[in-house]
Structure formats: C-alpha cells, structure tokens
Design a protein around this motif. Sequence first.
Motif, PDB file in Angstrom:
ATOM      1  N   UNK A 198       0.810  -1.207   0.000  1.00  0.00           N
ATOM      2  CA  UNK A 198       0.000   0.000   0.000  1.00  0.00           C
ATOM      3  C   UNK A 198       0.845   1.260   0.000  1.00  0.00           C
ATOM      4  N   UNK A 199       0.233   2.351  -0.450  1.00  0.00           N
ATOM      5  CA  UNK A 199       0.954   3.612  -0.584  1.00  0.00           C
ATOM      6  C   UNK A 199       1.438   4.173   0.754  1.00  0.00           C
ATOM      7  N   UNK A 200       0.678   3.959   1.822  1.00  0.00           N
ATOM      8  CA  UNK A 200       1.091   4.509   3.106  1.00  0.00           C
ATOM      9  C   UNK A 200       2.444   3.947   3.539  1.00  0.00           C
ATOM     10  N   UNK A 201       2.620   2.642   3.365  1.00  0.00           N
ATOM     11  CA  UNK A 201       3.900   2.025   3.712  1.00  0.00           C
ATOM     12  C   UNK A 201       5.009   2.559   2.811  1.00  0.00           C
ATOM     13  N   UNK A 202       4.748   2.646   1.517  1.00  0.00           N
ATOM     14  CA  UNK A 202       5.757   3.134   0.581  1.00  0.00           C
ATOM     15  C   UNK A 202       6.145   4.579   0.890  1.00  0.00           C
ATOM     16  N   UNK A 203       5.161   5.402   1.218  1.00  0.00           N
ATOM     17  CA  UNK A 203       5.456   6.801   1.544  1.00  0.00           C
ATOM     18  C   UNK A 203       6.275   6.910   2.824  1.00  0.00           C
ATOM     19  N   UNK A 204       5.944   6.075   3.796  1.00  0.00           N
ATOM     20  CA  UNK A 204       6.696   6.111   5.056  1.00  0.00           C
ATOM     21  C   UNK A 204       8.158   5.722   4.824  1.00  0.00           C
ATOM     22  N   UNK A 205       8.370   4.702   4.000  1.00  0.00           N
ATOM     23  CA  UNK A 205       9.737   4.297   3.688  1.00  0.00           C
ATOM     24  C   UNK A 205      10.476   5.375   2.903  1.00  0.00           C
ATOM     25  N   UNK A 206       9.792   5.997   1.966  1.00  0.00           N
ATOM     26  CA  UNK A 206      10.428   7.055   1.180  1.00  0.00           C
ATOM     27  C   UNK A 206      10.844   8.220   2.072  1.00  0.00           C
ATOM     28  N   UNK A 207       9.988   8.535   3.046  1.00  0.00           N
ATOM     29  CA  UNK A 207      10.316   9.615   3.979  1.00  0.00           C
ATOM     30  C   UNK A 207      11.464   9.210   4.892  1.00  0.00           C
ATOM     31  N   UNK A 208      11.411   7.976   5.418  1.00  0.00           N
ATOM     32  CA  UNK A 208      12.458   7.512   6.325  1.00  0.00           C
ATOM     33  C   UNK A 208      13.825   7.502   5.640  1.00  0.00           C
ATOM     34  N   UNK A 209      13.852   7.040   4.377  1.00  0.00           N
ATOM     35  CA  UNK A 209      15.110   6.987   3.633  1.00  0.00           C
ATOM     36  C   UNK A 209      15.486   8.327   3.015  1.00  0.00           C
ATOM     37  N   UNK A 210      14.617   9.319   3.204  1.00  0.00           N
ATOM     38  CA  UNK A 210      14.842  10.687   2.733  1.00  0.00           C
ATOM     39  C   UNK A 210      15.200  10.696   1.241  1.00  0.00           C
ATOM     40  N   UNK A 211      14.330  10.054   0.480  1.00  0.00           N
ATOM     41  CA  UNK A 211      14.559   9.975  -0.957  1.00  0.00           C
ATOM     42  C   UNK A 211      14.032  11.239  -1.631  1.00  0.00           C
ATOM     43  N   UNK A 212      14.927  12.122  -1.975  1.00  0.00           N
ATOM     44  CA  UNK A 212      14.569  13.362  -2.660  1.00  0.00           C
ATOM     45  C   UNK A 212      15.717  13.739  -3.593  1.00  0.00           C
ATOM     46  N   UNK A 213      15.864  12.982  -4.679  1.00  0.00           N
ATOM     47  CA  UNK A 213      17.037  13.146  -5.551  1.00  0.00           C
ATOM     48  C   UNK A 213      17.158  14.540  -6.144  1.00  0.00           C
ATOM     49  N   UNK A 214      18.377  15.030  -6.118  1.00  0.00           N
ATOM     50  CA  UNK A 214      18.716  16.312  -6.746  1.00  0.00           C
ATOM     51  C   UNK A 214      20.005  16.111  -7.542  1.00  0.00           C
ATOM     52  N   UNK A 215      19.907  15.518  -8.726  1.00  0.00           N
ATOM     53  CA  UNK A 215      21.127  15.245  -9.498  1.00  0.00           C
ATOM     54  C   UNK A 215      21.896  16.532  -9.793  1.00  0.00           C
ATOM     55  N   UNK A 216      23.219  16.471  -9.746  1.00  0.00           N
ATOM     56  CA  UNK A 216      24.013  17.678  -9.948  1.00  0.00           C
ATOM     57  C   UNK A 216      23.952  18.223 -11.368  1.00  0.00           C
ATOM     58  N   UNK A 217      23.568  17.376 -12.320  1.00  0.00           N
ATOM     59  CA  UNK A 217      23.524  17.811 -13.712  1.00  0.00           C
ATOM     60  C   UNK A 217      22.169  17.460 -14.323  1.00  0.00           C
ATOM     61  N   UNK A 218      21.622  18.365 -15.094  1.00  0.00           N
ATOM     62  CA  UNK A 218      20.365  18.125 -15.799  1.00  0.00           C
ATOM     63  C   UNK A 218      20.698  17.492 -17.148  1.00  0.00           C
ATOM     64  N   UNK A 219      20.977  16.194 -17.111  1.00  0.00           N
ATOM     65  CA  UNK A 219      21.378  15.485 -18.327  1.00  0.00           C
ATOM     66  C   UNK A 219      20.619  14.160 -18.387  1.00  0.00           C
ATOM     67  N   UNK A 220      19.809  13.988 -19.397  1.00  0.00           N
ATOM     68  CA  UNK A 220      19.013  12.781 -19.582  1.00  0.00           C
ATOM     69  C   UNK A 220      19.076  12.371 -21.055  1.00  0.00           C
ATOM     70  N   UNK A 221      18.522  11.209 -21.348  1.00  0.00           N
ATOM     71  CA  UNK A 221      18.456  10.778 -22.747  1.00  0.00           C
ATOM     72  C   UNK A 221      17.652  11.780 -23.565  1.00  0.00           C
ATOM     73  N   UNK A 222      16.667  12.394 -22.929  1.00  0.00           N
ATOM     74  CA  UNK A 222      15.799  13.321 -23.651  1.00  0.00           C
ATOM     75  C   UNK A 222      16.491  14.645 -23.993  1.00  0.00           C
ATOM     76  N   UNK A 223      17.405  15.104 -23.138  1.00  0.00           N
ATOM     77  CA  UNK A 223      17.972  16.436 -23.391  1.00  0.00           C
ATOM     78  C   UNK A 223      19.472  16.440 -23.658  1.00  0.00           C
ATOM     79  N   UNK A 224      20.100  15.257 -23.698  1.00  0.00           N
ATOM     80  CA  UNK A 224      21.550  15.189 -23.911  1.00  0.00           C
ATOM     81  C   UNK A 224      21.909  15.679 -25.318  1.00  0.00           C
ATOM     82  N   UNK A 225      23.043  16.357 -25.461  1.00  0.00           N
ATOM     83  CA  UNK A 225      23.484  16.781 -26.794  1.00  0.00           C
ATOM     84  C   UNK A 225      23.653  15.577 -27.720  1.00  0.00           C
ATOM     85  N   UNK A 226      23.261  15.699 -28.960  1.00  0.00           N
ATOM     86  CA  UNK A 226      23.355  14.571 -29.901  1.00  0.00           C
ATOM     87  C   UNK A 226      24.760  13.981 -29.985  1.00  0.00           C
TER      88      UNK A 226
END
Length: 235
Positions: free
Chosen positions: A171-199
Amino acid sequence: MSSKPIEIGIVFFPGMTQLDVTGPFEVLARLPNARVHLLWKRIEPVISDVGLPLLPTTTFSDCPDLDIFCIGGGPGMTSIMDDDEVIAFVREKGGAARFVTSICAGCLILGAAGLLTGYKSACHWLMRDMLACFGAIAVHKRVVVDRNRISGGGVTAGVDFAFQVAAEVCGEDVAKRLQLFLEYQPEPPFDITVQNAPPELLAKLRSDSVPWLRDRQAAVDRAARKLASRETVSA
C-alpha cells in the motif's frame, strides 16, 4: 496485516551491476515482515561488474515460493542468458511469483525465460530495442507496471522501482513512510538525460558501447531462438 512473511527473491550473478538490486534491496528489505533471499546457484561470493564482492544467502534449490522475484542486469548477463540452469530457475520460480520484476537490462533475462511475452517493460535505453526479440513491448519510462510485471529503467531507476513495488505489495502509506524515512529526494548535480543530452554525447556513448552491445545482442538472439524452440515443442 497478514503475519505471513513477504518472501522476496533477488538474483545475484557474477558480473551483475550491483546497484540494480542493492538499491531495491534497501527499500524492499524494510517492508513489514519481509524475508529477502539473495539467490544464486551456490553460497559463495559473486563479484559485481566493478569488483564488489556480494554474498548470496539462498541457493536456487533452497528458494521458497516467492511473493516478489527480482533480477537486475550487468555485463555478466551475456553469459547468464546462455546458462540453461539459470533461465530454467527464472522461468519456474520467478514465473510463479506474485510479482515478477526487473531493473535495467534484467528484463532481458525475464524475456529469455518467456516471462515478458505480450508485456510492457522498461529497460536501459541502450538495450530497449532488444525487448522486441522476446515479444515484449518496450516503454520509455523510468518505472513500468503491467499487471504483475514491474520494471525499472536504467541502473538508478531501481530505487524509484522499489517504492512502486512497495506500494503495490503493502500500500501507498507504507511506501510513503519508507520514502520519507530513507529521505529519498534526488537532486542530481547535472540536468542530463536521454531526452535532453546533446546529440554528439549520445552518439559517443552509443559508439563506445558498440562492442558489448554486439555481444549482448548475440546473446539475446540465441536466447530468443531457444525460447521459440521451446514454445514450438510445448505447443
């Protein structure tokens, strides 16, 4: 909540990319009443693709019935896809699990076992096209849920994937509690993905990957022929 343990099986193999499954392990091992089995043929260290020793806890022969079956990818999967013992284990024990799951190119091992025919799946972007060899439908998303098949895209998608699995199972409540406990809030240092990477960067990565992608495609082709032959015999 049921007192019955949630039986989770995660496959280890030599040459695996450990983060594919150690990221999910960190989340899934914290599910209420979870029992995690780290699966391989023998209880002996396996070495990841970058040299990290990992110790399985449960042999294939001792693996219980599973609620969640999970497998990742890595360079070692080229040999794994030619290993009839591993593929048979994935097909029989993995296929009987309540949830059949993969991260990165682990989906191709599921495909080789005949477990993705007609299912949508995520995969690492460099290998996504290979899914079609097993009758699977490649989806360009970080996490894909299709009935009881749950897949994560590239290596780091395993953490996002694990929270989705947690929500499906507990259930979502358990998943949310785990996400909060593990402090999952990614902030990658670079905005680079398959969608926006230079050709030119995408082209360089593809070029550098040609040798191992060629080997992996050959392994996929062999596995697809075996699967087709097995399905013909059983028809």
